[in-house]
Design an enzyme around this catalytic site. Structure first.
Site, PDB file in Angstrom:
ATOM      1  N   GLN A 179       0.819  -1.229   0.000  1.00 12.73           N
ATOM      2  CA  GLN A 179       0.000   0.000   0.000  1.00 12.73           C
ATOM      3  C   GLN A 179       0.846   1.269   0.000  1.00 12.73           C
ATOM      4  O   GLN A 179       0.325   2.355  -0.225  1.00 12.73           O
ATOM      5  CB  GLN A 179      -0.938   0.014   1.218  1.00 12.73           C
ATOM      6  CG  GLN A 179      -2.011  -1.053   1.205  1.00 12.73           C
ATOM      7  CD  GLN A 179      -3.102  -0.809   0.141  1.00 12.73           C
ATOM      8  OE1 GLN A 179      -3.242   0.287  -0.399  1.00 12.73           O
ATOM      9  NE2 GLN A 179      -3.861  -1.851  -0.152  1.00 12.73           N
ATOM     10  N   HIS A 201      -1.077  -4.159  -9.162  1.00 15.95           N
ATOM     11  CA  HIS A 201      -2.430  -3.633  -9.401  1.00 15.95           C
ATOM     12  C   HIS A 201      -2.833  -2.510  -8.439  1.00 15.95           C
ATOM     13  O   HIS A 201      -3.897  -1.901  -8.604  1.00 15.95           O
ATOM     14  CB  HIS A 201      -3.483  -4.761  -9.418  1.00 15.95           C
ATOM     15  CG  HIS A 201      -3.815  -5.353  -8.086  1.00 15.95           C
ATOM     16  ND1 HIS A 201      -5.010  -5.126  -7.468  1.00 15.95           N
ATOM     17  CD2 HIS A 201      -3.119  -6.174  -7.272  1.00 15.95           C
ATOM     18  CE1 HIS A 201      -5.041  -5.807  -6.325  1.00 15.95           C
ATOM     19  NE2 HIS A 201      -3.898  -6.451  -6.191  1.00 15.95           N
ATOM     20  N   CYS A 325     -15.601  -4.311  10.035  1.00 16.95           N
ATOM     21  CA  CYS A 325     -16.653  -5.124  10.608  1.00 16.95           C
ATOM     22  C   CYS A 325     -18.006  -4.918   9.932  1.00 16.95           C
ATOM     23  O   CYS A 325     -18.291  -3.887   9.378  1.00 16.95           O
ATOM     24  CB  CYS A 325     -16.779  -4.723  12.061  1.00 16.95           C
ATOM     25  SG  CYS A 325     -18.154  -5.412  12.899  1.00 16.95           S
TER      26      CYS A 325
HETATM   27  C1  PLP Z   1      -0.990  -4.594   2.585  1.00 15.97           C
HETATM   28  C2  PLP Z   1      -1.309  -5.614   1.538  1.00 15.97           C
HETATM   29  N1  PLP Z   1      -0.533  -6.693   1.406  1.00 15.97           N
HETATM   30  C3  PLP Z   1      -0.758  -7.625   0.473  1.00 15.97           C
HETATM   31  C4  PLP Z   1      -1.827  -7.528  -0.383  1.00 15.97           C
HETATM   32  C5  PLP Z   1      -2.047  -8.580  -1.416  1.00 15.97           C
HETATM   33  O1  PLP Z   1      -1.605  -8.138  -2.676  1.00 15.97           O
HETATM   34  P1  PLP Z   1      -2.086  -8.864  -4.013  1.00 15.97           P
HETATM   35  O2  PLP Z   1      -3.517  -8.503  -4.211  1.00 15.97           O
HETATM   36  O3  PLP Z   1      -1.182  -8.321  -5.081  1.00 15.97           O
HETATM   37  O4  PLP Z   1      -1.859 -10.320  -3.793  1.00 15.97           O
HETATM   38  C6  PLP Z   1      -2.683  -6.422  -0.281  1.00 15.97           C
HETATM   39  C7  PLP Z   1      -3.873  -6.297  -1.145  1.00 15.97           C
HETATM   40  O5  PLP Z   1      -4.859  -5.725  -0.801  1.00 15.97           O
HETATM   41  C8  PLP Z   1      -2.406  -5.430   0.698  1.00 15.97           C
HETATM   42  O6  PLP Z   1      -3.187  -4.359   0.835  1.00 15.97           O
END
Ligand code: PLP
Length: 389
Positions: A179, A201, A325
């Protein structure tokens, strides 16, 4: 339609799409082939590796392409644990209680095999205390994994301070920066991290592709064995088109970083100041400064966040609870719980996350709609009398 869920996924940038297209129907060679089709595909991957590395200040050889953030996180956890041999109780990992499931789920699996996991608490803003890391390290600790920016509330962790502690005890530090990349300047060398996860993405690249930065010299056991691609770390014919798109997305993210940061700050401050002024009983969650500004996470007391999302959707606005939640499922966000929120605060939460395409006008329109729908939902809320809505 107004899309305010860029923390979940983003639109692929048109220049990224353009860059990817030839690799479907013209440059379709296998990068492992010796002929010119193969060489072109291989060169394209190497170019993308440089683009990804440049965004985070790494060397191209330190970038491992994966299928995204989830795989990057799993690769570092499994790849470090596997190195330690067959005695699980000789392994100890330190992480935080607010990580993404792509860290927490593998850690839970590890616990079933006897590996010890320390889940560090966070304060009311969602910040880990670096002293807790120093106090948790023991002679069996093999890895510290602390996320850079939280996917729900947007709080940024003191990664540099944490890395100094890890360096002192010679424990590798991984950070899930899915993020954070493209939202704040990140330089793996300055930060002193040993591994860092990125997802395409979230930065206007295609889905199903990402990377794990692995600092030169850090030993990580390969997880997918076969033909030896990705320097033996991840076998299987490379997803060339997606790698090319991801590389381009990183190049654009680097070029636009400052512009994006100030754009997000403008949208964030407009949204926050108007919402706080015009809607009663609203609170910003996460830290007010130590945060990524494309994320605004709010609690509207007396409102169910899921009902709010449905109402916003009816008005053409896409937002999220940030996996918070639901009053209906009673499944509370582990992040907000760890921050000490009560049930009412958790249920009333809403995450809006901006992308480069969002405009100030869209933010103004969203605030107008929010005012109306929050008031509608509060008029039938069980908390109506409590707050005198
Ligand atoms: C902090 C965090 N780590 C890992 C992921 C997973 O990433 P990916 O969707 O590319 O597998 C996300 C996806 O929302 C995320 O926000």
């Amino acid at each position: 339609l107004i899309y305010l869920d860029n923390a979940a996924s983003t639109a692929v940038h048109p220049d990224v799409v353009k860059e990817m297209m030839p690799y479907f129907d013209v440059e379709y060679g296998n990068p492992s082939s010796i002929h010119q089709f193969g060489r072109k595909a291989k060169n394209a991957i190497q170019k993308a590796r440089k683009q990804v590395a440049a965004l985070v200040g790494a060397e191209p050889g330190e970038i491992l392409f994966t299928s995204g953030g989830t795989e990057s996180n799993n690769t570092i956890l499994n790849g470090i644990v596997k190195l330690q041999g067959s005695e699980p109780d000789q392994n100890h990992i330190i992480t935080s209680s607010i990580e993404h499931e792509a860290i927490l789920r593998p850690c839970k699996e590890f616990e079933n095999t006897g590996i010890k996991i320390t889940y560090l608490p966070v304060d009311e803003h969602g910040i880990v205390n670096p002293d807790d890391i120093a106090n948790s390290i023991n002679s069996h600790t093999v890895l510290v994994s602390i996320m850079f920016a939280n996917n729900e509330v947007g709080t940024i962790q003191p990664i540099k301070e944490i890395s100094e502690i890890c360096k002192k005890y010679q424990i590798p530090l991984h950070t899930d920066a899915v993020q954070a990349v493209g939202k704040i300047p990140i330089n793996v060398k300055d930060l002193g991290v040993d591994a860092l996860s990125i997802s395409s993405h979230k930065i206007n690249g295609p889905k199903g592709i990402g990377a794990l930065f692995i600092k030169k010299g850090l030993r990580v056991s390969p997880q997918i064995l076969g033909g030896g691609q990705e320097n033996g770390m991840r076998s299987g014919t490379e997803n060339v088109a997606s790698i090319v798109g991801f590389g381009k997305a990183c190049e654009i993210a680097k070029e636009r970083l400052n512009e994006n940061i100030s754009h997000f700050q403008t949208l964030h401050s407009t949204m926050l100041s108007r919402v706080i002024k015009e809607i009663p009983h609203v609170k910003l969650n996460g830290h007010s400064e130590k945060r990524i500004f494309n994320n605004i996470h709010l609690t509207f007391l007396g409102v169910n966040g899921e009902d709010l999302i449905i109402k916003l959707d009816e008005h053409g606005i896409a937002a999220s609870t940030g996996s918070a939640c639901s009053m209906h499922t009673q499944k509370a966000s582990h992040v907000l719980k760890a921050m000490g929120f009560n049930h009412e605060q958790i249920t009333g939460s809403l995450r809006m996350s901006f992308g480069y395409l969002n405009t100030l006008d869209e933010v103004e329109q969203t605030i107008d709609v929010l005012k109306r729908v929050v008031s509608e939902l509060r008029s039938v809320s069980p908390y109506k009398t409590k707050y005198n809505f």
